[in-house]
Design a protein around this motif. Structure first.
Motif, PDB file in Angstrom:
ATOM      1  N   ASP A  79       0.322   8.052 -51.609  1.00 30.99           N
ATOM      2  CA  ASP A  79       0.221   9.445 -52.054  1.00 30.99           C
ATOM      3  C   ASP A  79       1.579  10.051 -52.380  1.00 30.99           C
ATOM      4  OD1 ASP A  79      -2.500   9.263 -51.743  1.00 30.99           O
ATOM      5  OD2 ASP A  79      -2.534  10.201 -49.766  1.00 30.99           O
ATOM      6  N   LYS A  80       2.605   9.668 -51.619  1.00 26.13           N
ATOM      7  CA  LYS A  80       3.943  10.190 -51.883  1.00 26.13           C
ATOM      8  C   LYS A  80       4.455   9.740 -53.250  1.00 26.13           C
ATOM      9  CE  LYS A  80       5.568  10.771 -47.119  1.00 26.13           C
ATOM     10  NZ  LYS A  80       6.444  10.238 -46.039  1.00 26.13           N
ATOM     11  N   GLU A  81       4.149   8.515 -53.622  1.00 24.54           N
ATOM     12  CA  GLU A  81       4.579   8.033 -54.931  1.00 24.54           C
ATOM     13  C   GLU A  81       3.748   8.660 -56.046  1.00 24.54           C
ATOM     14  OE1 GLU A  81       5.715   4.156 -55.744  1.00 24.54           O
ATOM     15  OE2 GLU A  81       6.447   3.695 -53.739  1.00 24.54           O
ATOM     16  N   VAL A  82       2.464   8.826 -55.809  1.00 25.35           N
ATOM     17  CA  VAL A  82       1.586   9.433 -56.814  1.00 25.35           C
ATOM     18  C   VAL A  82       2.027  10.859 -57.118  1.00 25.35           C
ATOM     19  CG1 VAL A  82      -0.758  10.295 -57.212  1.00 25.35           C
ATOM     20  CG2 VAL A  82      -0.399   7.977 -56.319  1.00 25.35           C
ATOM     21  N   ILE A  91      -4.836  12.365 -54.122  1.00 22.10           N
ATOM     22  CA  ILE A  91      -6.139  12.383 -53.449  1.00 22.10           C
ATOM     23  C   ILE A  91      -5.989  12.912 -52.034  1.00 22.10           C
ATOM     24  CG2 ILE A  91      -8.008  10.947 -52.544  1.00 22.10           C
ATOM     25  CD1 ILE A  91      -7.638   9.133 -54.953  1.00 22.10           C
ATOM     26  N   GLY A  92      -5.101  12.288 -51.250  1.00 26.64           N
ATOM     27  CA  GLY A  92      -4.844  12.721 -49.876  1.00 26.64           C
ATOM     28  C   GLY A  92      -6.021  12.482 -48.950  1.00 26.64           C
ATOM     29  N   GLY A  93      -5.729  12.470 -47.646  1.00 30.31           N
ATOM     30  CA  GLY A  93      -6.772  12.373 -46.632  1.00 30.31           C
ATOM     31  C   GLY A  93      -7.293  10.964 -46.422  1.00 30.31           C
ATOM     32  N   SER A  94      -8.119  10.819 -45.391  1.00 26.47           N
ATOM     33  CA  SER A  94      -8.695   9.506 -45.068  1.00 26.47           C
ATOM     34  C   SER A  94     -10.127   9.651 -44.572  1.00 26.47           C
ATOM     35  CB  SER A  94      -7.849   8.813 -43.995  1.00 26.47           C
ATOM     36  OG  SER A  94      -7.746   9.635 -42.844  1.00 26.47           O
ATOM     37  N   VAL A  95     -10.857  10.603 -45.192  1.00 32.37           N
ATOM     38  CA  VAL A  95     -12.214  10.883 -44.717  1.00 32.37           C
ATOM     39  C   VAL A  95     -13.278  10.082 -45.448  1.00 32.37           C
ATOM     40  CG1 VAL A  95     -11.632  13.226 -43.986  1.00 32.37           C
ATOM     41  CG2 VAL A  95     -12.408  12.853 -46.325  1.00 32.37           C
ATOM     42  N   ALA A  96     -12.905   9.396 -46.527  1.00 29.83           N
ATOM     43  CA  ALA A  96     -13.892   8.616 -47.274  1.00 29.83           C
ATOM     44  C   ALA A  96     -14.518   7.557 -46.373  1.00 29.83           C
ATOM     45  CB  ALA A  96     -13.232   7.960 -48.488  1.00 29.83           C
ATOM     46  N   VAL A  97     -15.767   7.237 -46.677  1.00 32.81           N
ATOM     47  CA  VAL A  97     -16.515   6.275 -45.874  1.00 32.81           C
ATOM     48  C   VAL A  97     -15.785   4.940 -45.780  1.00 32.81           C
ATOM     49  CG1 VAL A  97     -18.636   4.903 -45.752  1.00 32.81           C
ATOM     50  CG2 VAL A  97     -18.747   7.330 -46.342  1.00 32.81           C
ATOM     51  N   MET A  98     -15.197   4.492 -46.903  1.00 38.84           N
ATOM     52  CA  MET A  98     -14.548   3.176 -46.866  1.00 38.84           C
ATOM     53  C   MET A  98     -13.327   3.175 -45.946  1.00 38.84           C
ATOM     54  SD  MET A  98     -12.539   2.551 -50.431  1.00 38.84           S
ATOM     55  CE  MET A  98     -11.381   3.716 -51.137  1.00 38.84           C
ATOM     56  N   HIS A  99     -12.633   4.318 -45.816  1.00 45.30           N
ATOM     57  CA  HIS A  99     -11.498   4.394 -44.899  1.00 45.30           C
ATOM     58  C   HIS A  99     -11.975   4.338 -43.450  1.00 45.30           C
ATOM     59  CE1 HIS A  99      -8.962   5.119 -48.266  1.00 45.30           C
ATOM     60  NE2 HIS A  99      -9.410   6.330 -48.501  1.00 45.30           N
ATOM     61  N   LYS A 100     -12.995   5.115 -43.164  1.00 50.74           N
ATOM     62  CA  LYS A 100     -13.526   5.129 -41.796  1.00 50.74           C
ATOM     63  C   LYS A 100     -14.051   3.753 -41.400  1.00 50.74           C
ATOM     64  CE  LYS A 100     -14.804  10.030 -41.674  1.00 50.74           C
ATOM     65  NZ  LYS A 100     -15.908  11.008 -41.529  1.00 50.74           N
ATOM     66  N   ARG A 101     -14.736   3.111 -42.338  1.00 48.00           N
ATOM     67  CA  ARG A 101     -15.299   1.792 -42.051  1.00 48.00           C
ATOM     68  C   ARG A 101     -14.191   0.771 -41.848  1.00 48.00           C
ATOM     69  NH1 ARG A 101     -18.581  -1.111 -39.319  1.00 48.00           N
ATOM     70  NH2 ARG A 101     -19.218  -3.058 -40.320  1.00 48.00           N
ATOM     71  N   ALA A 102     -13.158   0.808 -42.682  1.00 45.97           N
ATOM     72  CA  ALA A 102     -12.046  -0.144 -42.566  1.00 45.97           C
ATOM     73  C   ALA A 102     -11.371  -0.011 -41.207  1.00 45.97           C
ATOM     74  CB  ALA A 102     -11.040   0.092 -43.688  1.00 45.97           C
TER      75      ALA A 102
END
Length: 303
Positions: A79-82, A91-102
């Motif tokens: 995100d810092k580079e983007v 985009i920011g954050g880590s609430v997406a399902v794929m992040h939680k699942r990972a």
């Protein structure tokens, strides 16, 4: 925290495993030395199990509180580079399902591995305590060997062979400190790389024609292993970039495994051409090679 700071935290956990391993060896040696009674042997075993229980608590805390930080670090780096790119929203954050699942899978996997490690160690300690007294008696009765000689041999075997806490699929035996070190480092790299790849995937979905979201670079730390040939080199995630080889052409990456080998310190970093210009590409002789082939190449190049 930075990658180095996270690794220092991992080092402290591994150090605790090493201390526990040395403690267990000392207690088992004490039991062999003194030919303790059954009740005294049970007391030593309780001490060992208490030590392993404390270790288990530390492993649980690290697996669920610290390991995810490697993933968050990868997201944050991306995100810092983007934020420096033109026409792209972070985009920011880590609430997406794929992040939680990972994160759930990674934490469960590491803790399960470490917990099995300590359980196996506990069972082996029981066996050593139960059997060493019987062996002393049997050897005295069968071959008239002195107790001192038998104890000496038992201690020598304990020191030379250690105490196995895990046997992997290749039948290799690991002690508790070596296996914990390998597991923690390997899992930390895998979850970091997964964070990088998942965040790239998110940006690629939103900006499908942006070339900045198809490239990764292998980190550098001056490795003397064969994986050092790939340090600083840039690869295409999709495999369709005209200038960079596919990420899948790397050893151990063709089937989705995102690390060169167990215990590897390398991580995948985002590489954005808009910010860095043209990147380095590795020699074709190191592409589409197996680990066995790379070991052979490296051996002949350095012997």
């Amino acid at each position: 925290m930075s990658l180095n700071e996270l690794d220092q935290s991992a080092g402290k956990l591994v150090e605790n495993y090493q201390k526990a391993y040395r403690y267990i060896l000392r207690r088992l040696e004490y039991q062999i030395n003194n030919g303790l009674s059954e009740s005294q042997s049970r007391s030593i075993l309780r001490e060992i199990q208490l030590e392993l229980s404390k270790l288990d608590e530390q492993a649980y805390k690290w697996s669920y509180e610290v390991l995810p930080e490697y993933y968050y670090l990868a997201l944050d780096n991306m995100d810092k580079e983007v934020a420096l790119l033109n026409g792209v929203n972070v985009i920011g954050g880590s609430v997406a399902v794929m992040h939680k699942r990972a994160l759930e899978v990674a934490s469960n996997s590491l803790y399960d591995d470490l917990a099995k490690n300590t359980t196996y160690m506990s069972e082996q300690a029981k066996q050593i305590i139960r059997e060493n007294g019987k062996e002393i008696i049997d050897r005295q009765v069968i071959i008239g060997e002195s107790q001192r000689t038998t104890k000496r041999d038992l201690k020598k075997a304990l020191v030379n062979n250690g105490v196995t806490s895990f046997v992997d699929a290749g039948k290799k035996e690991w002690n508790i400190s070596n296996y914990s070190s390998m597991a923690v480092r390997t899992k930390s790299r895998l979850i970091h790389n997964q964070g990088t790849m998942n965040r790239l995937s998110e940006y690629s979905e939103n900006y499908s024609n942006n070339p900045n979201f198809d490239l990764v670079q292998v980190s550098s730390h001056g490795s003397t292993c064969w994986c050092g040939y790939y340090e600083g080199m840039v690869f295409s995630v999709s495999g369709n970039h005209p200038d960079y080889p596919p990420l899948s052409s790397l050893p151990n990456f063709s089937e989705g495994y995102q690390s060169f080998h167990p215990n590897c310190k390398h991580v995948l970093l985002p590489y954005m051409v808009e910010l860095r210009g043209k990147g380095k590409t590795v020699s074709n002789q190191y592409l589409n090679k197996s680990i066995k082939e790379m070991n052979s190449l490296h051996y002949h190049a350095t012997k």
